[in-house]
Scaffold this active site. Sequence first.
Site, PDB file in Angstrom:
ATOM      1  CB  SER A 116      18.965 -29.097 -11.120  1.00 38.54           C
ATOM      2  OG  SER A 116      20.141 -29.710 -11.144  1.00 38.54           O
ATOM      3  NE  ARG A 365      14.712 -28.900 -19.087  1.00 40.56           N
ATOM      4  CZ  ARG A 365      15.195 -29.064 -20.349  1.00 40.56           C
ATOM      5  NH1 ARG A 365      14.762 -30.082 -21.036  1.00 40.56           N
ATOM      6  NH2 ARG A 365      15.332 -27.613 -21.118  1.00 40.56           N
ATOM      7  CB  THR A 401      24.967 -25.567 -12.451  1.00 39.91           C
ATOM      8  OG1 THR A 401      23.501 -26.535 -12.339  1.00 39.91           O
ATOM      9  CG2 THR A 401      24.331 -24.314 -12.030  1.00 39.91           C
ATOM     10  CB  CYS A 559       5.963 -39.348 -21.753  1.00 40.15           C
ATOM     11  SG  CYS A 559       5.117 -37.812 -21.132  1.00 40.15           S
ATOM     12  CB  CYS A 583       3.573 -30.965 -21.937  1.00 41.48           C
ATOM     13  SG  CYS A 583       5.522 -30.704 -22.281  1.00 41.48           S
ATOM     14  CB  CYS A 586      11.039 -33.584 -19.477  1.00 42.08           C
ATOM     15  SG  CYS A 586      10.288 -34.834 -20.374  1.00 42.08           S
ATOM     16  CB  CYS A 589       8.221 -36.798 -26.361  1.00 45.58           C
ATOM     17  SG  CYS A 589       7.923 -34.838 -26.283  1.00 45.58           S
TER      18      CYS A 589
END
Length: 614
Positions: A116, A365, A401, A559, A583, A586, A589
């Site tokens: 974050s 992310r 958050t 990606c 990978c 995130c 895709c």
Amino acid sequence: MSASLSRVVATTCKSYCIKLNKTSSISNIRRQLSYSRANAAVTTHYTMKPRESDPRWADVDMERFADEADVVIVGGGPAGMSAAIRLKQLANEAGKEEFRVCVIEKAAEVGGHILSGACLEPKALNELIPDWKERGAPLNTPVTEDKFAFLTKSGRIPIPILPGFPMHNHGNYIVRMGHFVQWLGEQAEELGVEIYPGFAATEVLYNEDGSVGGIATNDVGVAKDGSPKDSFERGMEFRAKCTIFSEGCRGHLAKQVMKNFDLNKDNQDQIYGIGIKELWQVEPSKHHPGRIEHTVGWPLPDIKTYGGSFLYHLAEDNLVAVGFVIGLDYTNPYLHPFKTFQQFKTHPSVAPIFEGGNRIGYGARALNEGGFQSIPKLTFPGGCLVGCSPGFMNVPKIKGTHNAMKSAMLAADSIWESLEQGESTAETIEPVGYETALKSSWVYSELREVRNIKPAFHKFGLYGGLMYTGLFYIVGRGKEPWTFKHEGLDSGSLKPAAESKEIDYPKPDGKITFDLLSSVALTGTNHEGDQPPHLTLKDDGVPEAINWATYAGPEGRFCPAGVYEYQPNDAGEMNLVINAQNCIHCKTCDIKDYSQNINWVCPEGGGGPAYNGM
């Protein structure tokens, strides 16, 4: 399985995962992340190729061990930990220390998959743990300065931030979110919460009456071709009277639960963005602890593409967190979010900050951007959704958050109340009071106030969106009698490549801007190589026939980890190759794929990035 035995299993798994990550040097990771000259993608995962029809599985023992708890929580992020803490606070206050709360976390270590910005609004934390300062919460950088600007290719136009503006952050804290989540985990364990890192929840368990009965963790020892290895071991069942899904944005089990119980029937489809971030150590003279900077404008390709930058100065080792967020409703298939972020750092007002510095972290992310219009039904028989699984991010503030934590606390209160009101004899409960409580909370009112800002940018473009924000949010606080709709799924926003303009991005210099693979190496990403790719395709032929033919292979650009690439086969035809080992989880895709042919599922527990305070 007893609680003590469960702890042994979890400790063993955690130790193995930590050892695996610590023994993977950067050079090894670089080798694992190199682009592959493999054959075209072939899906072998059991979610797409059922084992029941595979003779290789005919004689395999598929019995699972099972454990029972009062509440099982899927995902150990801010929301999951907040729910766990609140439940055990209530249980311990009532003298029921035996009340079992289990947190199932797919990362090898708590916080290892957390990414974050992050600027934390402490409102929910103040309610959950009022003495957090005395307990050593890692909120070490209070915001001291806010800056906001509109960028042109070579210029910078400051925009004032006044109290009441979405970007006004005084009273908030710049944090390393992974470290904050680790601290929450420590508070949870002190209260008696059982936390199982390295366990990937991969299946929703249902009771005979159709209610959710818990989850099952992933099997291990499955070969890349989908066959059982000699080391095959079945996953484990965690059953509970209530299961909380707090997987974060686009959780793959939450997605299944939403579909099974039709939780989205009364809301608009969720829309998303992608956030890409780096952590830098800059020269002391360029470091301003507590400063926050945001920009809009350049280098986005047009005024309809939503996005902007963030730059946060932490009061720690001359650290600066820098990142770029792009709405996934963009239309040009040639847009490359990672390269756009790298290009941003070349701006004359930005590059000097990083000259002479050292980049030490990278990650990405997806994030929810649907807001008020996209909140689904939150409860169902046997469980509920909290945090970023349903999506409570305040898009103009670029923070969620505090809302995620508060939603989890409200869910915990409702679950406890349901159990205490005599429903504890039932096999499962539905915490129906949670949704009512959330709609009466500051989470709901906050999201309602800003409900039209994101769709206004999509509807009117950058300039119109800024004007709308000033007129209707800053002045009217969202009291306008209308609610704009989102335009639909992000996957459907792309224009064909033939109707789009290719974008020329500068080559990386290795000092301020970088290539993709050297960036992914900084994530510490590691997956067991001999397992079925967890980026599954519903139809192996769709990528070439549709995505490449019509949209020039956008998955190779959206990606942020180099998972997807198109390569020619011996006949010169383009084939999609999936480098699943790259990978970083995130979920972009799963969201942006035009044909919704890609379905992200969990790899073996402990796999994925190993972020350190990202």
